[in-house]
Write a protein that holds these residues in place. Sequence first.
Motif, mmCIF file in Angstrom:
data_model
loop_
_atom_site.group_PDB
_atom_site.id
_atom_site.type_symbol
_atom_site.label_atom_id
_atom_site.label_comp_id
_atom_site.label_asym_id
_atom_site.label_seq_id
_atom_site.Cartn_x
_atom_site.Cartn_y
_atom_site.Cartn_z
ATOM 1 N N LEU A 270 9.591 -3.989 -7.020
ATOM 2 C CA LEU A 270 9.745 -4.246 -8.448
ATOM 3 C C LEU A 270 11.217 -4.360 -8.824
ATOM 4 N N GLN A 271 12.011 -3.436 -8.339
ATOM 5 C CA GLN A 271 13.440 -3.456 -8.637
ATOM 6 C C GLN A 271 14.098 -4.702 -8.047
ATOM 7 N N GLU A 272 13.775 -5.011 -6.798
ATOM 8 C CA GLU A 272 14.373 -6.164 -6.141
ATOM 9 C C GLU A 272 14.001 -7.464 -6.838
ATOM 10 N N VAL A 273 12.746 -7.575 -7.258
ATOM 11 C CA VAL A 273 12.288 -8.797 -7.913
ATOM 12 C C VAL A 273 13.042 -9.037 -9.214
ATOM 13 N N PHE A 274 13.214 -7.991 -10.004
ATOM 14 C CA PHE A 274 13.868 -8.209 -11.295
ATOM 15 C C PHE A 274 15.389 -8.273 -11.182
ATOM 16 N N ILE A 275 15.942 -7.774 -10.086
ATOM 17 C CA ILE A 275 17.346 -8.045 -9.802
ATOM 18 C C ILE A 275 17.501 -9.535 -9.501
ATOM 19 N N THR A 276 16.534 -10.078 -8.744
ATOM 20 C CA THR A 276 16.536 -11.511 -8.463
ATOM 21 C C THR A 276 16.406 -12.316 -9.744
ATOM 22 N N ALA B 240 7.443 -25.700 -12.597
ATOM 23 C CA ALA B 240 6.339 -24.759 -12.373
ATOM 24 C C ALA B 240 6.329 -23.704 -13.469
ATOM 25 N N GLN B 241 5.229 -22.937 -13.539
ATOM 26 C CA GLN B 241 5.160 -21.836 -14.480
ATOM 27 C C GLN B 241 6.056 -20.700 -13.989
ATOM 28 N N PHE B 242 6.696 -20.011 -14.922
ATOM 29 C CA PHE B 242 7.549 -18.895 -14.542
ATOM 30 C C PHE B 242 6.750 -17.828 -13.815
ATOM 31 N N SER B 243 5.524 -17.574 -14.268
ATOM 32 C CA SER B 243 4.703 -16.538 -13.643
ATOM 33 C C SER B 243 4.427 -16.865 -12.180
ATOM 34 N N SER B 244 4.228 -18.144 -11.852
ATOM 35 C CA SER B 244 3.990 -18.542 -10.466
ATOM 36 C C SER B 244 5.238 -18.313 -9.621
ATOM 37 N N TRP B 245 6.392 -18.673 -10.170
ATOM 38 C CA TRP B 245 7.661 -18.446 -9.469
ATOM 39 C C TRP B 245 7.874 -16.955 -9.237
ATOM 40 N N LEU B 246 7.621 -16.148 -10.253
ATOM 41 C CA LEU B 246 7.808 -14.711 -10.147
ATOM 42 C C LEU B 246 6.853 -14.111 -9.127
ATOM 43 N N TYR B 247 5.609 -14.556 -9.125
ATOM 44 C CA TYR B 247 4.614 -14.077 -8.179
ATOM 45 C C TYR B 247 5.056 -14.374 -6.756
ATOM 46 N N ARG B 248 5.613 -15.577 -6.553
ATOM 47 C CA ARG B 248 6.069 -15.959 -5.217
ATOM 48 C C ARG B 248 7.235 -15.082 -4.771
ATOM 49 N N VAL B 249 8.172 -14.803 -5.672
ATOM 50 C CA VAL B 249 9.290 -13.919 -5.353
ATOM 51 C C VAL B 249 8.776 -12.532 -4.978
ATOM 52 N N ALA B 250 7.776 -12.050 -5.726
ATOM 53 C CA ALA B 250 7.201 -10.730 -5.452
ATOM 54 C C ALA B 250 6.480 -10.703 -4.110
ATOM 55 N N MET B 251 5.739 -11.773 -3.798
ATOM 56 C CA MET B 251 5.060 -11.856 -2.505
ATOM 57 C C MET B 251 6.068 -11.810 -1.364
ATOM 58 N N ASN B 252 7.109 -12.623 -1.458
ATOM 59 C CA ASN B 252 8.116 -12.680 -0.393
ATOM 60 C C ASN B 252 8.812 -11.337 -0.222
ATOM 61 N N ARG C 215 0.817 -1.205 0.000
ATOM 62 C CA ARG C 215 0.000 0.000 0.000
ATOM 63 C C ARG C 215 0.849 1.252 0.000
ATOM 64 N N ASN C 216 2.001 1.183 -0.651
ATOM 65 C CA ASN C 216 2.913 2.321 -0.675
ATOM 66 C C ASN C 216 3.664 2.312 -1.999
ATOM 67 N N GLN C 217 3.581 3.425 -2.752
ATOM 68 C CA GLN C 217 4.175 3.476 -4.084
ATOM 69 C C GLN C 217 5.685 3.276 -4.047
ATOM 70 N N GLU C 218 6.350 3.940 -3.114
ATOM 71 C CA GLU C 218 7.808 3.826 -3.034
ATOM 72 C C GLU C 218 8.229 2.396 -2.713
ATOM 73 N N ASP C 219 7.525 1.776 -1.752
ATOM 74 C CA ASP C 219 7.832 0.393 -1.407
ATOM 75 C C ASP C 219 7.589 -0.533 -2.602
ATOM 76 N N ALA C 220 6.490 -0.310 -3.299
ATOM 77 C CA ALA C 220 6.160 -1.153 -4.448
ATOM 78 C C ALA C 220 7.223 -1.042 -5.539
ATOM 79 N N GLU C 221 7.711 0.165 -5.774
ATOM 80 C CA GLU C 221 8.758 0.349 -6.781
ATOM 81 C C GLU C 221 10.057 -0.313 -6.346
ATOM 82 N N ASP C 222 10.347 -0.274 -5.037
ATOM 83 C CA ASP C 222 11.523 -0.977 -4.513
ATOM 84 C C ASP C 222 11.384 -2.481 -4.732
#
Length: 208
Positions: free
Chosen positions: A51-57, A69-81, A42-49
Amino acid sequence: MTTRKTDIELVKGVTNREEGCFEELLSRYGSKVLNLAMRITRNQEDAEDVLQEVFITVFKKVESFQHKAQFSSWLYRVAMNSSFMKIRSRNRRRTVSMEDVEPTIKQNWVGNRTEMFDVDFMSSRHELRTAIQAAVEALPEDYRAIFILRDVDGLSNEAVSRVLQLSVPAVKSRLHRSRLLMRQQLKSHYEAFCSGDFVADLETIHVV
């Protein structure tokens, strides 16, 4: 005519550092990751951080993706964590907006009143919004994750099971438990000043 590469082909391309593959994955999934992060933090700055962290991963650790597994499921899990880690690291309490809650839930929580400009009704609606936010935040993290994915983000039970690596029965069980916990939180909050009919409605909250 250029054939659109599959996710698996793009993942292999990123692994082999082929030009354009990482950018294509970012273009394909960047907005989805950002939206999910916004729903959780619920915070734009956190969400952008996030996003950056997920794609660095993705860039650095894409080889950890197992093609079972599907790549989208793996990516979603990384984003959730990453999103939940962001909340914990900044000690910020997350809220879920009423506008994000599915219409079925919203209808049951708000009821069928039409006096939208009645002062008492608007006041109680504000209190209801606050109570819902507090109820979601009070859920244990595992239950919150399932509630957000299933009842807020609208994923199917099967999709949630893939993202969180749980069986479908486990997803259904935790989802049921999260709804019970929220009903208990809301009923307790409103018993003091809500009508009996409205409190009774909380017992019938269900999302298909």
